[in-house]
Design a protein around this motif. Structure first.
Motif, mmCIF file in Angstrom:
data_model
loop_
_atom_site.group_PDB
_atom_site.id
_atom_site.type_symbol
_atom_site.label_atom_id
_atom_site.label_comp_id
_atom_site.label_asym_id
_atom_site.label_seq_id
_atom_site.Cartn_x
_atom_site.Cartn_y
_atom_site.Cartn_z
ATOM 1 N N GLU A 177 0.858 -1.252 -0.073
ATOM 2 C CA GLU A 177 0.142 -0.117 -0.179
ATOM 3 C C GLU A 177 0.843 1.284 0.069
ATOM 4 O OE1 GLU A 177 -3.508 0.601 -0.084
ATOM 5 O OE2 GLU A 177 -3.361 -1.645 -0.681
ATOM 6 N N THR A 181 0.196 3.377 -3.376
ATOM 7 C CA THR A 181 -0.823 4.513 -2.907
ATOM 8 C C THR A 181 -0.278 5.534 -2.276
ATOM 9 O OG1 THR A 181 -1.602 3.545 -0.867
ATOM 10 C CG2 THR A 181 -2.749 2.976 -2.920
ATOM 11 N N ARG A 183 0.299 5.905 0.930
ATOM 12 C CA ARG A 183 -0.369 6.226 1.998
ATOM 13 C C ARG A 183 0.654 5.863 3.206
ATOM 14 N NH1 ARG A 183 -4.944 1.763 1.966
ATOM 15 N NH2 ARG A 183 -5.334 2.921 3.912
ATOM 16 N N ASP A 184 0.001 6.340 4.280
ATOM 17 C CA ASP A 184 1.142 6.471 5.671
ATOM 18 C C ASP A 184 1.263 5.247 6.279
ATOM 19 O OD1 ASP A 184 2.461 8.035 7.691
ATOM 20 O OD2 ASP A 184 0.505 7.427 8.735
ATOM 21 N N GLU A 187 -1.643 4.429 8.982
ATOM 22 C CA GLU A 187 -3.034 4.241 8.546
ATOM 23 C C GLU A 187 -3.136 2.934 7.707
ATOM 24 O OE1 GLU A 187 -5.248 6.187 4.629
ATOM 25 O OE2 GLU A 187 -3.584 6.888 5.371
ATOM 26 N N VAL A 188 -1.927 2.428 7.375
ATOM 27 C CA VAL A 188 -2.252 1.257 6.628
ATOM 28 C C VAL A 188 -2.265 0.032 7.671
ATOM 29 C CG1 VAL A 188 -1.484 -0.211 4.574
ATOM 30 C CG2 VAL A 188 -1.003 2.003 4.433
ATOM 31 N N GLU A 191 -5.783 -0.389 8.990
ATOM 32 C CA GLU A 191 -6.560 -1.005 8.212
ATOM 33 C C GLU A 191 -6.290 -2.614 8.294
ATOM 34 O OE1 GLU A 191 -7.401 0.840 4.359
ATOM 35 O OE2 GLU A 191 -6.248 -1.044 3.497
#
Ligand code: NDP
Ligand code: HSE
Length: 439
Positions: A177, A181, A183-184, A187-188, A191
């Motif tokens: 991810e 993407t 993304r941080d 955050e991942v 998830e």
């Protein structure tokens, strides 16, 4: 009547401890595929008792007419339970007490608990054999991939020389991810926890410990050695940053957390750490929650397995495969050979390993910095293949990244060099090192 068999054989009666992500998945699978499983195993598999902490919790699984135990260890003494399925987790505590109690009582055990197996695997296998009780732990390594059975049975004719794996779904999901993407990390990770991939303590995932637990179990089966978790060199992915992912792309690599066990003239090497792997190799394309294991056998050559490494359904698939084997009366020593024949592992020291390295520094943009860094590397006999400084700081003295790719060097020399580089006044952060792994 069970479809596919003429006479209904008595069911295999199981007790399940732990009704979380994996436990609830096992209950669902046993319910949904009851007929086909009974046909394949020769008899039905029936849940007769369960245990979890909170009896009132809403669970994503069908309700059943089973006995509830607040104390999981009581499952081991339920006279009807033939096999205890341990899905609580943790290397010690209730999971271990339950497993040992069940085996001592001559009950079979199926578990997904790699932490416990990495710490106490040889002892647990010896206990199972002494009591003639079946023991299965396919789900403990690489989720839904049936890698343990493949090594024990399908590759039984081979001397295994190397195992290379992506063994942690959470880390692979995070790295994928971040790469795809931007993304941080945090955050991942959150998830991955929500999706049921992460361990109760996600530090086990991101610090490489979970992959190391699995590698220790794989090594024991592949090399017929006692499980030796302490001999695994472990590093996680906390220090892998977006800058490293971008540089990896620029150099034609992808970053993966690999688990590697290798037969060397010095002994068996076991290591888990982030690696740069060439972007055109198959393992570089194993993404998201997927795991992969490549095994090198002397007759078969390389074989590679890929599949989902975490989550409710893939893990339940592996747990139920063990139950089907037990129901069908198929049994083999859990580590491939009887526990008494497992040899102590002769560990190859990490310090002697030779390889290429990516080193990323954050330095003050001022004259002489690169000369200082190069001097340290020269002193430690490390030769540089390439050096990249990306951009110039707008103002002198501001931080800029510098990346070095080394030629082959000895791990101990590199470790010494990095210690010295970290002490240079112009180096502003601890250096990041990622090994470049030829596959
Ligand atoms: P969860 O945290 O989702 O579930 C744990 C379960 O154990 C819960 O149902 C909990 O009860 C129960 N439990 C905790 N303590 C006790 C106790 N003292 N007595 C009885 N029950 C107890 O974990 P997972 O399902 O994710 O993992 C279970 C095992 O499977 C672990 O060993 C894990 O490493 C392994 N594993 C997990 C995978 C995954 O993808 N999640 C994949 C492969 C292996 P309650 O629900 O009431 O809180
Ligand atoms: N936390 C583990 C992982 C679960 O992410 O791979 C599967 O063992």
């Amino acid at each position: 009547m069970v479809k596919g068999i003429g006479r209904v054989a008595p069911p295999l009666k199981v007790g399940i401890a732990g009704l979380g992500v994996v436990g609830a998945g096992v209950v669902r699978l046993l319910d949904e595929h009851a007929d086909v499983l009974a046909a394949r195993a020769g008899r039905p598999i029936k849940v007769v008792a369960v245990s979890a902490r909170d009896k009132r919790k809403k669970r994503d699984m069908p309700k059943g007419n089973w006995r509830w135990y607040a104390d999981a260890v009581e499952l081991a003494h339920d006279p009807e339970v033939e096999v205890v399925v341990e899905l609580i987790g943790g290397s010690d505590g209730p999971a271990r007490v339950l497993v040992e109690a069940a085996l001592k009582a001559g009950r079979g055990v199926v578990t997904a608990n790699k932490a416990m197996l990495a710490m106490h695997g040889a002892r647990i296998a010896a206990l199972a054999e002494a009591k003639g009780a079946p023991l299965g732990f396919e789900a403990a390594v690489a989720g839904g991939i049936p890698i343990l059975k493949a090594l024990r049975e399908g590759l039984a004719g081979n001397r295994i020389d190397q195992i290379t794996g992506i063994l942690n779904g959470t880390c692979n999901y995070i790295l994928t991810e971040m790469r795809e993407t931007g993304r941080d990390f945090a955050e991942v990770l959150a998830e991955a926890q929500k999706l049921g991939y992460a361990e109760a303590d996600p530090g086990f995932d991101i610090d490489g410990v979970d992959a190391a637990h699995k590698l220790a179990v794989l090594t024991a089966i592949a090399f017929n050695t006692k499980v030796d978790f302490k001999a695994v060199h472990v590093e996680g992915i906390r220090d892998v940053s977006a800058i490293d992912i971008a540089f990896a792309r620029e150099f034609g690599y992808r970053i993966k957390l690999l688990a590697i066990a290798r037969r060397t003239p010095r002994g068996i090497e076991q290591r888990v750490h982030p690696c740069m792997v060439a972007a055109d190799t198959p393992i570089a394309h194993v993404d998201g929650v997927f795991n992969a294991v490549a095994a090198e056998g002397d007759y078969v050559g390389r074989v590679m397995f890929e599949g989902r490494g975490a989550g409710s359904k893939p893990t339940a698939s592996a747990v139920v495969a063990d139950l089907a084997d037990i129901a069908a009366g198929r049994s083999a020593p859990a580590f491939g050979v009887p526990a008494a024949r497992l040899q102590p592992l002769k560990a190859a020291a990490m310090a002697d390993r030779i390889g290429r390295y990516y080193i990323r520094l954050i330095v003050r943009d001022q004259p002489g910095v690169l000369a200082d860094v190069s001097a340290v590397l020269r002193d430690e006999r490390i030769s540089i293949e390439s050096l990249v400084q990306r951009g110039r700081a707008e103002i002198e003295n501001q931080p800029v990244p510098v990346v070095l790719i080394s030629h082959e060097a000895r791990e101990a020399d590199m470790a010494r060099a990095l210690k010295r580089i970290a002490r240079l006044r112009s180096v502003l952060q601890p250096p990041t090192l990622i090994r470049i792994e030829p596959l």
